[in-house]
Design an enzyme around this catalytic site. Structure first.
Site, PDB file in Angstrom:
ATOM      1  N   ASP A   8      -4.402  -1.898  12.134  1.00 63.62           N
ATOM      2  CA  ASP A   8      -4.019  -2.346  10.787  1.00 63.62           C
ATOM      3  C   ASP A   8      -4.977  -3.450  10.365  1.00 63.62           C
ATOM      4  OD1 ASP A   8      -1.938  -0.613  11.104  1.00 63.62           O
ATOM      5  OD2 ASP A   8      -0.359  -2.125  11.152  1.00 63.62           O
ATOM      6  N   ASP A 130       7.737   6.894   5.360  1.00 64.77           N
ATOM      7  CA  ASP A 130       8.221   5.677   6.005  1.00 64.77           C
ATOM      8  C   ASP A 130       9.568   5.313   5.403  1.00 64.77           C
ATOM      9  OD1 ASP A 130       5.784   5.724   7.280  1.00 64.77           O
ATOM     10  OD2 ASP A 130       4.849   4.354   5.861  1.00 64.77           O
TER      11      ASP A 130
END
Length: 238
Positions: A8, A130
């Site tokens: 990330d 998600d």
């Protein structure tokens, strides 16, 4: 089952968040290319690269990191975070992404997302599903929608999606194990998809269970960075 480490990116650095909260940022390495090279040296072939700045800005930001990793490794990268326009997609693929993940766009502008599926195919375009309490979350997980995750995935399976990354946000970065029951129900309902589990993977046992459930891939983040799973433990999967 494919093992897919996650990198990330915020400000060009390799970070991890907990439950998607930007205030919980931990910097693990100033140089994501070094991290990617370590993964490749251990036999890893795939990488999940997330542009967290892009997710917040609602357009691609850290494509230079993608370019650097693809030019210096042979990792097959799926890239996501803030991809909202045809131009964003063009930049991501030109920068070396093999696949891109669309999450918020699939909720907020389904017409554009369906256009991507039609243009690039259901393999190059991954659906990012998600969820929090089984409701789809958007905008870098900062907003919750009113869409239930199971019918959401099923609707895009019917439109040609082949790959789905599903993260249970409540599990993300918590090192408490994945949402096995949720993944089981998704696979029972959407038999034509390749499901990539994300969030909460903490041990080799977790990976074995996900494989037994029928997941096509598993994304690992904090467990790798904090030593709960070692790269050498993953050799049986490579």
């Amino acid at each position: 089952m494919r093992i897919i480490p996650a990198i990330d990116i915020i400000d060009g650095k390799c970070v991890r968040l907990t439950k998607g909260d930007y205030n919980t940022k931990t910097i693990y390495n100033e140089n994501p290319v070094e991290v990617a090279k370590e993964f490749e040296a251990a036999g890893i072939q795939y990488l999940h690269l997330v542009d967290l700045d892009g997710a917040k800005a609602k357009h691609i930001v850290n494509y230079k990191v993608l370019e650097q990793i693809t030019s210096k490794t042979n990792l097959k990268i799926d890239f996501g975070g803030g991809l909202k326009s045809d131009e964003d997609l063009h930049i991501a693929f030109n920068s070396g992404a093999r696949q891109i993940t669309g999450g918020s766009i699939a909720v907020k502008d389904s017409e554009v997302f369906e256009g991507w599926i039609n243009r690039y195919g259901g393999v190059k375009i991954i659906l990012g599903a998600d969820c929090n309490n089984e409701k789809i979350a958007v905008s870098g997980w900062q907003e919750e929608s009113n869409m239930d995750v199971l019918p959401f995935i099923k609707s895009y399976e019917d439109k040609g999606i082949k790959y789905v990354i599903c993260t249970d946000i409540a599990k993300d970065g918590m090192l408490e194990g994945p949402s096995f029951d949720l993944y089981k129900r998704i696979l029972e309902r959407s038999k034509g998809i390749k499901l990539i589990a994300s969030g909460g993977v903490t041990s080799i046992d977790d990976l074995n269970t996900l494989e037994d459930l029928g997941c096509e891939g598993a994304i690992i983040g904090k467990a790798l960075y904090e030593g709960h799973i070692r790269l050498r433990d993953l050799e049986t999967y490579s």
